[in-house]
Write a protein that holds these residues in place. Structure first.
Motif, mmCIF file in Angstrom:
data_model
loop_
_atom_site.group_PDB
_atom_site.id
_atom_site.type_symbol
_atom_site.label_atom_id
_atom_site.label_comp_id
_atom_site.label_asym_id
_atom_site.label_seq_id
_atom_site.Cartn_x
_atom_site.Cartn_y
_atom_site.Cartn_z
ATOM 1 N N CYS A 1 -2.087 3.097 0.717
ATOM 2 C CA CYS A 1 -1.233 2.802 -0.429
ATOM 3 C C CYS A 1 -1.708 3.622 -1.627
ATOM 4 O O CYS A 1 -2.897 3.606 -1.958
ATOM 5 N N TYR B 1 1.735 -0.663 -10.506
ATOM 6 C CA TYR B 1 1.213 -0.719 -9.134
ATOM 7 C C TYR B 1 -0.259 -0.326 -9.159
ATOM 8 O O TYR B 1 -0.649 0.746 -8.720
ATOM 9 N N ALA C 1 -2.863 -5.096 -8.265
ATOM 10 C CA ALA C 1 -1.558 -5.469 -7.722
ATOM 11 C C ALA C 1 -1.478 -5.176 -6.228
ATOM 12 O O ALA C 1 -0.914 -5.969 -5.460
ATOM 13 N N ARG D 1 -3.537 -7.848 -4.328
ATOM 14 C CA ARG D 1 -2.856 -9.145 -4.233
ATOM 15 C C ARG D 1 -1.790 -9.129 -3.141
ATOM 16 O O ARG D 1 -1.594 -10.126 -2.436
ATOM 17 N N SER D 2 -1.105 -8.013 -3.003
ATOM 18 C CA SER D 2 -0.084 -7.914 -1.950
ATOM 19 C C SER D 2 -0.712 -7.718 -0.575
ATOM 20 O O SER D 2 -0.205 -8.241 0.424
ATOM 21 N N ARG E 1 -1.618 -10.703 1.588
ATOM 22 C CA ARG E 1 -0.524 -11.396 2.285
ATOM 23 C C ARG E 1 -0.094 -10.641 3.536
ATOM 24 O O ARG E 1 0.835 -11.070 4.223
ATOM 25 N N GLN E 2 -0.722 -9.482 3.810
ATOM 26 C CA GLN E 2 -0.347 -8.648 4.949
ATOM 27 C C GLN E 2 -1.288 -8.823 6.144
ATOM 28 O O GLN E 2 -1.294 -7.989 7.053
#
Length: 548
Positions: free
Chosen positions: A248, A256, A260, A263-264, A267-268
């Motif tokens: 990423c 972004y 950030a 945090r995402s 959840r992956q």
């Protein structure tokens, strides 16, 4: 109607031309930077006009001297193992320098009238705006030429005489993704592997820019990358592509950021997370929390040594108990130039230079070392290539207790050395002993270290567990006195000051006559304060029962 005679005729090989496999030929001077420079200066057509015709004549663009000039500069940088290319415009010259083995070396001087053309050509390759010369721009591109395949990250910066361009060279052939081939000593390699093969925790690699931190992390990721493992990275920028890894690219301009992304990512369902750099408290806390909740987190910091990483995290605002429970190990590293093996010779080291080495001088058994004289192989530098030196810090129970107790950096480092940690300077002197580098290189790479720390010294009192300072005991006479604070708040107005002065008097009157509101009002009147309504100070100390 299409006229067949308008087709370009096959170019015959002429004298002084090198035949091409597909017909035609290339002149010998077209294969060098100097030859293409001469053709550009002698040509009637300006380089800027040639750039305008790039889209309309692709075949002609490949043969254009300007195109070949830029391509040859890039290819030469890759072949010389340069890490960066600096193209700097000045009033009378356009200077091209390569950073080879960490040192900038001048490679080419180009006439200043070609500066804008070279800049425009590089911008076209990086897909940047060639008309914008007032603000910095960033981009990247790939090049495949003369058997060389590499990727370049480009940055432009407006200056007094044009745009300075710096390109970071990321050669695909120079990337080493094998952790065992980076030159890490076996004992330190075992500690690093033990840390990265744990199911959770935080592994930090520290050092200045250009010290090889990303190479070490990529090699660790490559070793962890498996079909059964979910691997994510958050980088700015992405240094290289890793097969099977979700990478990423951070973009702070749109929010972004590293925080950030993290945090995402949580959840992956990740197993391993690489954070390009811990820059602030928010990123540090999210990384540590991820390490504490069953994820392995790899990241970097800019610190001088491994022990300094603890102080840096504390200065960021991270709680000590989070540091001690999350960090698996800290790796500090540097890159030192290797003595050229073609022109090296043994020299005697002066005594004063040995003295500067501090406590690590005992590694050298005699006062001799290797020094490069300079030859064609090393461009008369005396050095060719670089070797890494490492410092690996593992946290045991005693060190965790010292961190919680607030031990200083020197105390932590002295304990780590007593526990067997090899410092950067000692690791560098081991390379000097093996004849791979020079003492001057080691001193330059580890000059910021406090090597005067005596590892055999007893820990200072601050390294012991500190007891809390007991609260002051209030005497009965001072029970109603205002508490003196280090920084008392300023008094807002004179009325508030009079109320403060009347508090002890009102307290005494209330003790004598607790049920008499008349006495309280008399005390307030005696203090010269007029208070009406619900803000009467008497309401603070007694509450009247509501009437039924």
């Amino acid at each position: 109607m299409f006229n067949s005679s308008s087709k370009p005729a096959a170019v015959k090989a002429k004298k002084g031309m090198v035949p091409r496999p597909g017909g035609g030929g290339v002149r010998g001077d077209e294969l060098t930077v100097e030859g293409n420079l001469k053709m550009l200066l002698d040509s009637d057509e300006s380089a800027s006009d040639a750039l305008k015709n790039l889209d309309n004549a692709a075949d002609a663009a490949i043969d254009a001297p300007l195109i070949r000039l830029v391509n040859l500069l890039l290819v030469e940088a890759v072949k010389a193992n340069a890490s960066d290319i600096h193209i700097e415009p000045f009033e009378s010259i356009l200077r091209v320098r390569f950073r080879i083995d960490g040192i900038l070396q001048e490679m080419q001087k180009i006439p200043p009238k070609l500066a804008s053309s070279v800049s425009s050509r590089l911008k076209i390759m990086a897909e940047l705006d060639i008309c914008e010369r007032r603000v910095p721009q960033d981009g990247s591109f790939k090049l495949k030429s003369n058997g060389v395949q590499a990727e370049f990250r480009m940055s432009t910066l407006p200056s007094a005489f044009g745009e300075k361009i710096v390109l970071r060279v990321m050669s695909s052939t120079a990337v080493n993704n094998d952790l065992s081939k980076l030159g890490i000593p076996s004992a330190q390699l075992k500690m690093i592997r033990d840390a990265i093969h744990r199911p959770d925790g935080l592994v930090l690699v520290t050092g200045p820019t250009g010290s090889g931190k990303t190479t070490t992390l990529y090699a660790a990721l490559n070793e962890l990358n498996d079909i059964s493992v979910s691997v994510f990275t958050a980088e700015d920028p992405i240094e290289g592509t890793l097969q099977g890894v979700t990478q990423c690219q951070a973009n702070p301009s749109v929010g972004y950021t590293f925080a950030a992304i993290l945090r995402s990512l949580l959840r992956q369902d990740p197993d391993v997370i690489l954070v390009g750099e811990i820059r602030d408290q928010e990123t540090a806390e999210i990384s540590i929390k991820a390490a504490l909740t069953g994820h392995l987190v790899l990241s970097t910091l800019h610190t001088n040594c491994a022990v300094s990483t603890i102080q840096r995290l504390l200065n960021m605002g991270v709680a000590p108990y989070l540091i001690t429970t999350s960090i698996n190990c800290v790796v500090a590293q540097r890159l030192v130039r290797k003595v050229c093996q073609h022109c090296k010779q043994k020299v005697r080291v002066p005594t004063e230079l040995i003295t500067k080495l501090g406590v690590g001088a005992e590694v050298l058994t005699d006062q001799s070392a290797w020094h490069g004289q300079g030859c064609d192989k090393c461009r008369n530098q005396g050095y060719a290539g670089r070797a890494p030196i490492y410092e690996v810090l593992r946290l045991d129970d005693q060190m965790r207790s010292m961190i919680l107790a607030g031990a200083s950096k020197d105390e932590l480092k002295a304990y780590a050395v007593r526990s067997g940690m090899v410092t950067l300077r000692r690791a560098g002197l081991e390379l000097v002993k093996e004849g791979l580098t020079s003492i001057e290189e080691v001193l330059g790479a580890t000059s910021e270290e406090l090597e005067s720390v005596n590892p055999d010294a007893e820990p200072l009192p601050s390294a012991t567990l500190r007891q809390a300072v007991p609260p002051p005991v209030l005497t009965p006479s001072a029970a109603f006195e205002p508490v003196q604070r280090p920084n008392p708040q300023p008094i807002v107005n004179a009325a508030a000051a009079k109320v403060t002065e009347a508090v002890p008097l009102l307290r005494k009157m209330e003790q004598k006559q607790p049920s008499s509101s008349t006495a309280l009002q008399a005390g307030i009147a005696a203090a010269g304060v007029s208070v009406t309504g619900a803000s009467a100070p008497g309401a603070r100390w007694k509450t009247s029962k509501p009437k039924t």
